[in-house]
Design a protein around this motif. Structure first.
Motif, mmCIF file in Angstrom:
data_model
loop_
_atom_site.group_PDB
_atom_site.id
_atom_site.type_symbol
_atom_site.label_atom_id
_atom_site.label_comp_id
_atom_site.label_asym_id
_atom_site.label_seq_id
_atom_site.Cartn_x
_atom_site.Cartn_y
_atom_site.Cartn_z
ATOM 1 N N HIS A 31 0.782 -1.284 0.083
ATOM 2 C CA HIS A 31 0.064 0.107 0.273
ATOM 3 C C HIS A 31 0.795 1.352 0.041
ATOM 4 C CE1 HIS A 31 -3.282 2.738 0.959
ATOM 5 N NE2 HIS A 31 -4.204 1.459 0.878
ATOM 6 N N MET A 32 0.509 2.192 -0.750
ATOM 7 C CA MET A 32 1.315 3.346 -0.912
ATOM 8 C C MET A 32 1.153 4.443 0.022
ATOM 9 S SD MET A 32 3.303 2.916 -3.348
ATOM 10 C CE MET A 32 3.735 1.785 -4.734
ATOM 11 N N ASP A 33 0.116 3.989 0.846
ATOM 12 C CA ASP A 33 -0.271 5.222 2.059
ATOM 13 C C ASP A 33 0.372 4.604 3.385
ATOM 14 O OD1 ASP A 33 -0.909 7.808 2.393
ATOM 15 O OD2 ASP A 33 -3.150 7.266 2.933
ATOM 16 N N ALA A 48 9.909 -17.139 6.590
ATOM 17 C CA ALA A 48 10.873 -16.351 6.023
ATOM 18 C C ALA A 48 10.726 -15.919 4.400
ATOM 19 C CB ALA A 48 12.320 -16.995 6.127
ATOM 20 N N GLU A 49 10.144 -16.824 3.723
ATOM 21 C CA GLU A 49 9.904 -16.531 2.431
ATOM 22 C C GLU A 49 8.890 -15.483 2.168
ATOM 23 O OE1 GLU A 49 8.831 -19.909 -0.082
ATOM 24 O OE2 GLU A 49 10.710 -21.007 0.383
ATOM 25 N N LEU A 50 7.742 -15.633 3.278
ATOM 26 C CA LEU A 50 6.715 -14.525 3.211
ATOM 27 C C LEU A 50 7.414 -13.161 3.582
ATOM 28 C CD1 LEU A 50 3.731 -13.521 2.790
ATOM 29 C CD2 LEU A 50 3.391 -14.479 5.109
ATOM 30 N N ALA A 51 8.441 -13.121 4.507
ATOM 31 C CA ALA A 51 8.681 -12.075 5.092
ATOM 32 C C ALA A 51 9.573 -11.059 3.896
ATOM 33 C CB ALA A 51 9.767 -12.413 6.239
ATOM 34 N N VAL A 64 9.873 -7.135 -0.280
ATOM 35 C CA VAL A 64 10.216 -6.600 -1.804
ATOM 36 C C VAL A 64 9.003 -5.498 -2.030
ATOM 37 C CG1 VAL A 64 9.914 -7.318 -4.202
ATOM 38 C CG2 VAL A 64 11.329 -8.439 -2.593
ATOM 39 N N LYS A 65 7.871 -6.007 -1.618
ATOM 40 C CA LYS A 65 6.473 -5.062 -1.683
ATOM 41 C C LYS A 65 6.654 -3.912 -1.147
ATOM 42 C CE LYS A 65 3.298 -8.773 -2.162
ATOM 43 N NZ LYS A 65 2.890 -8.550 -3.824
ATOM 44 N N ALA A 66 7.249 -3.745 0.165
ATOM 45 C CA ALA A 66 7.560 -2.389 1.077
ATOM 46 C C ALA A 66 8.410 -1.423 0.327
ATOM 47 C CB ALA A 66 7.895 -2.937 2.384
ATOM 48 N N ALA A 67 9.333 -2.010 -0.545
ATOM 49 C CA ALA A 67 10.463 -1.320 -1.260
ATOM 50 C C ALA A 67 9.857 -0.548 -2.304
ATOM 51 C CB ALA A 67 11.439 -2.144 -1.732
ATOM 52 N N GLU A 68 8.564 -0.925 -2.806
ATOM 53 C CA GLU A 68 7.862 -0.196 -3.845
ATOM 54 C C GLU A 68 7.781 1.349 -3.464
ATOM 55 O OE1 GLU A 68 4.593 -1.977 -5.015
ATOM 56 O OE2 GLU A 68 5.483 -3.746 -5.628
ATOM 57 N N LEU A 100 9.476 2.676 -0.576
ATOM 58 C CA LEU A 100 10.550 2.940 0.445
ATOM 59 C C LEU A 100 10.026 2.928 1.745
ATOM 60 C CD1 LEU A 100 12.595 5.819 -1.607
ATOM 61 C CD2 LEU A 100 13.020 3.310 -1.525
ATOM 62 N N LYS A 101 9.146 1.836 2.100
ATOM 63 C CA LYS A 101 8.762 1.904 3.631
ATOM 64 C C LYS A 101 10.008 1.524 4.430
ATOM 65 C CE LYS A 101 4.142 0.122 2.502
ATOM 66 N NZ LYS A 101 4.140 0.193 1.048
ATOM 67 N N ARG A 102 9.813 1.949 5.716
ATOM 68 C CA ARG A 102 10.781 1.620 6.699
ATOM 69 C C ARG A 102 10.183 0.002 7.111
ATOM 70 N NH1 ARG A 102 12.864 5.631 10.899
ATOM 71 N NH2 ARG A 102 13.537 6.464 8.897
ATOM 72 N N VAL A 103 11.288 -0.748 7.284
ATOM 73 C CA VAL A 103 10.829 -2.225 7.602
ATOM 74 C C VAL A 103 11.549 -2.579 8.796
ATOM 75 C CG1 VAL A 103 10.858 -4.574 6.828
ATOM 76 C CG2 VAL A 103 10.479 -2.760 5.055
ATOM 77 N N LEU A 104 10.629 -3.170 10.030
ATOM 78 C CA LEU A 104 11.409 -3.580 11.030
ATOM 79 C C LEU A 104 11.074 -5.176 10.926
ATOM 80 C CD1 LEU A 104 12.400 -3.222 13.933
ATOM 81 C CD2 LEU A 104 10.017 -2.782 14.745
ATOM 82 N N ARG A 105 12.259 -5.855 10.891
ATOM 83 C CA ARG A 105 12.293 -7.297 10.867
ATOM 84 C C ARG A 105 13.139 -7.909 11.961
ATOM 85 N NH1 ARG A 105 13.749 -11.093 5.544
ATOM 86 N NH2 ARG A 105 13.209 -12.893 6.521
#
Length: 274
Positions: free
Chosen positions: A209-211, A223-226, A231-235, A237-242
């Motif tokens: 989601h872009m918002d 791990a594969e889903l994460a 990758v989706k979050a990079a569209e 440039l979301k900040r990702v906490l993993r």
């Protein structure tokens, strides 16, 4: 005399401070209760509600946010027995309440720790101050259901973010019961939105989601889903906490990392003597 059939409680979604049914009309059975099965559209609706709440919540004073979080803790204290009845241990419920109070206390202190004046070469004041990232998607951990949930929601909202939470599909009752507490507290509608159902349906929508400005993948065990979600979050440039699995010791001191990861830093220059 015929045997009476008990009426099951139906737990709904929590979006924008209200309790709508899933637009798909679906539900699933957990501990003799019906729980709504959220759809992709429900996820999008939750993001809209979270975005609408950002301005008011981020614009509130840190003191006010802390008071509201403390009010939630008071109400959690009053409903301890209800959470214990949902198979949470007494120790877990007490730890969840204490943790909520702990985060409430940081609301007006974090800016002093994370911000401040910077020494610069020149006749200027240079000040850094933390600001919320915006809308944060959170995948809640499965266990411990209540303490884990509090440990991912409280640090996100105490600094002014709003959240869309994908509750654990196998342990959703703590999440929807917490939603009932939030709805009757002073927390503005839309600050916390809770979706129940399959992570495979809602979380990819939130990640892409872009918002949505950031995503917390704590509750993603696959791990594969994460990796797919990253990758989706990079569209946009979301900040990702993993966090690593080793960081999932919910009984340990939570520290400041979860709060600071979901903050931006604003730096202001101002000439001296003006």
């Amino acid at each position: 005399m015929s045997e009476r059939v008990a009426v099951r409680k139906t737990y709904k979604l929590f979006i924008g401070g209200k309790f709508p049914r899933s637009e798909s009309g679906r539900s699933y059975l957990v501990q003799d209760s019906n729980v709504s099965l959220a759809s992709r559209k429900d996820a999008r609706d939750a993001v809209v509600a979270a975005r609408a709440a950002v301005k008011g919540w981020a614009g509130a004073t840190a003191y006010n946010r802390g008071q509201i979080l403390y009010r939630v803790a008071e109400m959690l204290e009053g409903r301890r027995d209800q959470f214990v009845a949902l198979r949470a241990s007494v120790d877990e419920v007490d730890a969840a309440i204490d943790r909520w109070v702990w985060y409430a206390g940081w609301s007006d202190k974090l800016p002093q720790v994370y911000g401040g004046a910077n020494p610069v070469a020149g006749p200027y004041f240079n000040l850094s101050a933390p600001e919320p990232t915006g809308v944060v998607a959170v995948v809640a951990p499965e266990s411990p259901a209540l303490l884990g949930l509090v440990s991912v929601i409280a640090p996100a909202i105490v600094t002014g973010n709003t959240v869309v939470v994908a509750a654990s599909p196998s342990a959703p009752l703590a999440a929807v019961t917490l939603a009932e507490v939030l709805a009757t507290s002073d927390l503005p509608g839309g600050v916390v939105n809770i979706l129940t159902g399959r992570l495979s349906e809602t979380v990819p929508t939130l990640a892409a989601h872009m918002d949505v400005n950031a995503i917390d993948l704590t509750g993603v065990a696959d791990a594969e889903l994460a990796a797919e979600l990253e990758v989706k979050a990079a569209e946009n440039l979301k900040r990702v906490l993993r966090p690593a699995p080793a960081d999932h010791d919910w009984s340990a001191d939570p520290g400041l990392t979860r709060m600071t990861t979901l903050l931006e830093t604003k730096t202001v220059w101002h000439p001296k003597g003006v």
